[in-house]
Design an enzyme around this catalytic site. Structure first.
Site, PDB file in Angstrom:
ATOM      1  CG  ASP A   1      -1.775   1.208   1.336  1.00 17.89           C
ATOM      2  OD1 ASP A   1      -2.423   1.517   0.326  1.00 17.89           O
ATOM      3  OD2 ASP A   1      -1.809   1.885   2.387  1.00 17.89           O
ATOM      4  CB  SER A   2       0.182   4.776  -0.639  1.00 18.21           C
ATOM      5  OG  SER A   2      -1.036   4.775   0.087  1.00 18.21           O
TER       6      SER A   2
ATOM      7  CE1 TYR B   1       2.737   5.759  -3.226  1.00 17.22           C
ATOM      8  CE2 TYR B   1       1.622   3.941  -4.328  1.00 17.22           C
ATOM      9  CZ  TYR B   1       2.754   4.461  -3.737  1.00 17.22           C
ATOM     10  OH  TYR B   1       3.888   3.698  -3.661  1.00 17.22           O
ATOM     11  N   GLY B   2      -3.074   9.057  -3.440  1.00 18.98           N
ATOM     12  CA  GLY B   2      -4.438   9.360  -3.910  1.00 18.98           C
ATOM     13  C   GLY B   2      -4.639  10.736  -4.487  1.00 18.98           C
TER      14      GLY B   2
ATOM     15  CB  CYS C   1      -2.942   1.022  -2.543  1.00 22.02           C
ATOM     16  SG  CYS C   1      -3.151   2.780  -2.833  1.00 22.02           S
ATOM     17  CG  ASN C   2      -9.347   1.130  -2.376  1.00 22.70           C
ATOM     18  OD1 ASN C   2     -10.436   0.656  -2.661  1.00 22.70           O
ATOM     19  ND2 ASN C   2      -8.760   0.889  -1.206  1.00 22.70           N
ATOM     20  CB  THR C   3      -4.812   5.222  -5.242  1.00 21.80           C
ATOM     21  OG1 THR C   3      -5.656   5.880  -4.287  1.00 21.80           O
ATOM     22  CG2 THR C   3      -4.348   6.207  -6.279  1.00 21.80           C
TER      23      THR C   3
ATOM     24  CD  GLU D   1      -1.791   8.105   7.248  1.00 23.34           C
ATOM     25  OE1 GLU D   1      -0.795   8.738   7.612  1.00 23.34           O
ATOM     26  OE2 GLU D   1      -1.801   7.334   6.258  1.00 23.34           O
TER      27      GLU D   1
ATOM     28  CB  CYS E   1     -10.138   5.062   0.467  1.00 18.99           C
ATOM     29  SG  CYS E   1      -8.614   5.743   1.163  1.00 18.99           S
ATOM     30  CB  THR E   2      -6.387   1.590   2.668  1.00 19.76           C
ATOM     31  OG1 THR E   2      -5.844   2.895   2.388  1.00 19.76           O
ATOM     32  CG2 THR E   2      -5.953   0.605   1.613  1.00 19.76           C
ATOM     33  CG  HIS E   3      -6.392   5.848   5.205  1.00 18.81           C
ATOM     34  ND1 HIS E   3      -5.680   5.222   4.200  1.00 18.81           N
ATOM     35  CD2 HIS E   3      -5.467   6.443   6.006  1.00 18.81           C
ATOM     36  CE1 HIS E   3      -4.396   5.453   4.388  1.00 18.81           C
ATOM     37  NE2 HIS E   3      -4.230   6.181   5.467  1.00 18.81           N
TER      38      HIS E   3
HETATM   39  N1  DGL Z   1      -4.094   3.701   0.227  1.00 21.96           N
HETATM   40  C1  DGL Z   1      -4.783   4.746  -0.490  1.00 21.96           C
HETATM   41  C2  DGL Z   1      -6.039   4.147  -1.153  1.00 21.96           C
HETATM   42  O1  DGL Z   1      -6.590   3.155  -0.722  1.00 21.96           O
HETATM   43  C3  DGL Z   1      -5.144   5.904   0.420  1.00 21.96           C
HETATM   44  C4  DGL Z   1      -3.942   6.706   0.897  1.00 21.96           C
HETATM   45  C5  DGL Z   1      -3.223   7.444  -0.214  1.00 21.96           C
HETATM   46  O2  DGL Z   1      -3.791   8.387  -0.794  1.00 21.96           O
HETATM   47  O3  DGL Z   1      -2.101   7.061  -0.505  1.00 21.96           O
HETATM   48  O4  DGL Z   1      -6.491   4.684  -2.136  1.00 21.96           O
END
Ligand code: DGL
Length: 271
Positions: A11-12, A43-44, A74-76, A153, A184-186
């Protein structure tokens, strides 16, 4: 490829630990190695090209550890870079978009689905396209909620501030959706606040469980499920600030992380 090899997850940053947590719960025998690219997070808010460039660095680093399968938590990255990753690696690559979209398509009653994600995920149109294919009669609205990432976070997941942010992003969707896909992971960390704002009639869907089911099915089909009885090993790597990673990680993983190794991914090469 050996069944005893670890599953790589990346993941990012820390967010993908929400997926790792489900993976460890559902497949407790599997060794895992997790990489959070904390030097380049988030990353997003970046372009698809940049996300793919970073993702290839992460994936190649994990591949060099001899992983048997790569989970793109990571979804992105899943939205922009899955094909590039699958082309670059000799092992199966599983992203979160298809399993998440399948779970939302199975869950909706009236066919009104709201996808929440980073600006890059929403702009990619990946969830929207998957849902159009899997639930052609549904109506899909996608909304970028970038402030949810720093809130999760910081641990600001309850109370007035996340509530106001969620109101601002989501209040107009209240009557437009019966299902919310947390893309999104968060966002699973903010599930309570999102549910409060959206109302009790709305179902929240998180892609982690569906992704782990896809991983289990793939490993089983290829006879790659680990059968060894020794305790599973879980390695954690990050690319910057390992102490901060550890401090934040517990909230995402649901338990403390014993150690985090700092790694350097080098620079991008097209080879
Ligand atoms: N892990 C990213 C996602 O799931 C979220 C955090 C980021 O923007 O890097 O899209």
């Amino acid at each position: 490829m050996q069944a005893d090899a670890p599953i790589g997850v990346f993941d990012s940053g820390v967010g993908g630990l929400t997926v790792l947590r489900t993976l460890i719960e559902k497949l407790p025998r599997e060794h895992t190695i997790y990489l959070g690219d904390t030097a380049r997070v988030p990353y997003g808010t970046r372009s698809g090209e940049t996300v793919t460039r970073y993702a290839l660095l992460c994936a190649r680093h994990l591949a060099a550890h001899g992983i048997k399968l790569l989970v793109v938590a990571c979804n992105t990255v899943s939205a922009h870079s899955l094909t590039a990753l699958a082309d670059a690696l000799p092992i199966p690559v599983v992203g979160v978009i298809e399993p998440g979209a399948q779970a939302a398509a199975a869950r909706t009653r009236g066919g009104a689905i709201a996808v929440l994600g980073t600006p890059a995920t929403v702009a990619s149109g990946a969830y929207q396209a998957a849902l159009r294919r899997l639930a052609p009669l549904s109506s899909v609205v996608a909304r970028a909620c970038p402030l949810f990432v720093p809130l999760a976070e910081e641990g600001w997941i309850d109370g007035e501030i996340p509530r106001l942010v969620a109101e601002r992003y989501l209040s107009d969707l209240r009557r437009a959706a019966d299902t919310v896909l947390l893309g999104c992971t968060h966002y699973p960390l903010l599930a309570r606040v999102i549910a409060e704002v959206m109302g009790p009639q709305v179902a929240l869907v998180d892609s982690a469980e569906a992704t782990v089911q896809a991983v289990a099915a793939l490993l089983e089909a290829r006879s790659l499920l680990r059968t060894g009885s020794s305790a599973a090993r879980h390695g954690t790597l990050c690319t910057d600030l390992p102490d901060r990673f550890r401090a934040v990680a517990e909230r995402f993983l649901g338990r403390p992380l014993p150690s985090v190794e700092l790694v350097d991914l080098g620079t991008f090469s097209h080879s």
